[in-house]
Design a protein around this motif. Structure first.
Motif, PDB file in Angstrom:
ATOM      1  N   UNK A 154       0.855  -1.295  -0.084  1.00  0.00           N
ATOM      2  CA  UNK A 154       0.063   0.002  -0.094  1.00  0.00           C
ATOM      3  C   UNK A 154       0.808   1.332   0.058  1.00  0.00           C
ATOM      4  N   UNK A 155       1.772   1.490   0.721  1.00  0.00           N
ATOM      5  CA  UNK A 155       3.088   2.399   0.832  1.00  0.00           C
ATOM      6  C   UNK A 155       3.400   2.466  -0.554  1.00  0.00           C
ATOM      7  N   UNK A 156       4.025   1.325  -1.352  1.00  0.00           N
ATOM      8  CA  UNK A 156       4.356   1.554  -2.528  1.00  0.00           C
ATOM      9  C   UNK A 156       3.546   2.181  -3.627  1.00  0.00           C
ATOM     10  N   UNK A 157       2.144   1.756  -3.803  1.00  0.00           N
ATOM     11  CA  UNK A 157       1.297   2.283  -4.259  1.00  0.00           C
ATOM     12  C   UNK A 157       0.879   3.865  -4.057  1.00  0.00           C
ATOM     13  N   UNK A 158       0.835   4.119  -2.812  1.00  0.00           N
ATOM     14  CA  UNK A 158       0.563   5.556  -2.759  1.00  0.00           C
ATOM     15  C   UNK A 158       1.788   6.324  -3.135  1.00  0.00           C
TER      16      UNK A 158
END
Length: 187
Positions: free
Chosen positions: A84-88
């Motif tokens: 999720x951090x990478x997508x954000x």
């Protein structure tokens, strides 16, 4: 993809041939948000969510899925948080390095995790991907089809919905759909 890009839901279906199968409903010339609302009113919230995944521009669709997955009742695993951090990060900084990092994290992730598919959604948001082959000097340039982000967002919501307790599922689906429709209204 903002509502201005699609005058009718039918325009979206024409732009994305995979939408008909993924959504499982045929439009009748309605405006995009009216079509999504009609699906929801008919008790087909997941179909309406899938429609919004196609309707939204790729960064907005990825952002929407990230926020929804962060609000699930179960705590995310460390890998899910990284995904999720990478997508954000890609949503905030849509460069090739961020997109590739999201893709790489997705490839290493649990294919049953909604967060993995959110990272795939970001990773597939460009026109192509450079992949290394077994031979160190070879690099393949793979064309990414435009619907892959929408399909990955849809998969994330389907997987997340399957994890929800039945008593909460309807509320979550409605909340996710409301969030997606609000993003679409903003254009």
């Amino acid at each position: 993809m903002s509502p201005a890009r699609f005058v009718s839901a039918q325009d979206l279906f024409a732009a994305f041939p995979t939408a008909a199968k993924d959504i499982g409903a045929a439009p009748n010339g309605e405006a995009p948000l009216a079509f999504a609302a009609a699906l929801a009113a008919a008790g087909r919230e997941m179909a309406a969510i899938a429609f919004c995944a196609y309707l939204l521009e790729r960064r907005k669709a990825s952002w929407w899925a990230c926020q929804a997955m962060r609000c699930l009742p179960s705590a995310p695993t460390p890998h899910e948080l990284r995904a999720l951090d990478a997508a954000e990060k890609w949503v905030r900084q849509p460069d090739e390095a961020s997109r590739r990092a999201a893709y790489d994290i997705a490839c290493a992730g649990d294919k049953r995790s909604p967060a993995t598919f959110v990272a795939y959604a970001a990773g597939f948001a460009g026109p192509s991907l450079k992949l290394s082959t077994a031979k160190a000097a070879e690099v393949l340039l793979i064309r990414v089809t435009p619907q892959l982000t929408a399909q990955c967002v849809r998969a994330a919501f389907l997987l997340a919905g399957a994890r929800l307790p039945l008593s909460q599922k309807c509320d979550y689906l409605r909340s996710w759909l409301d969030q997606g429709m609000q993003l679409a209204r903003r254009g």
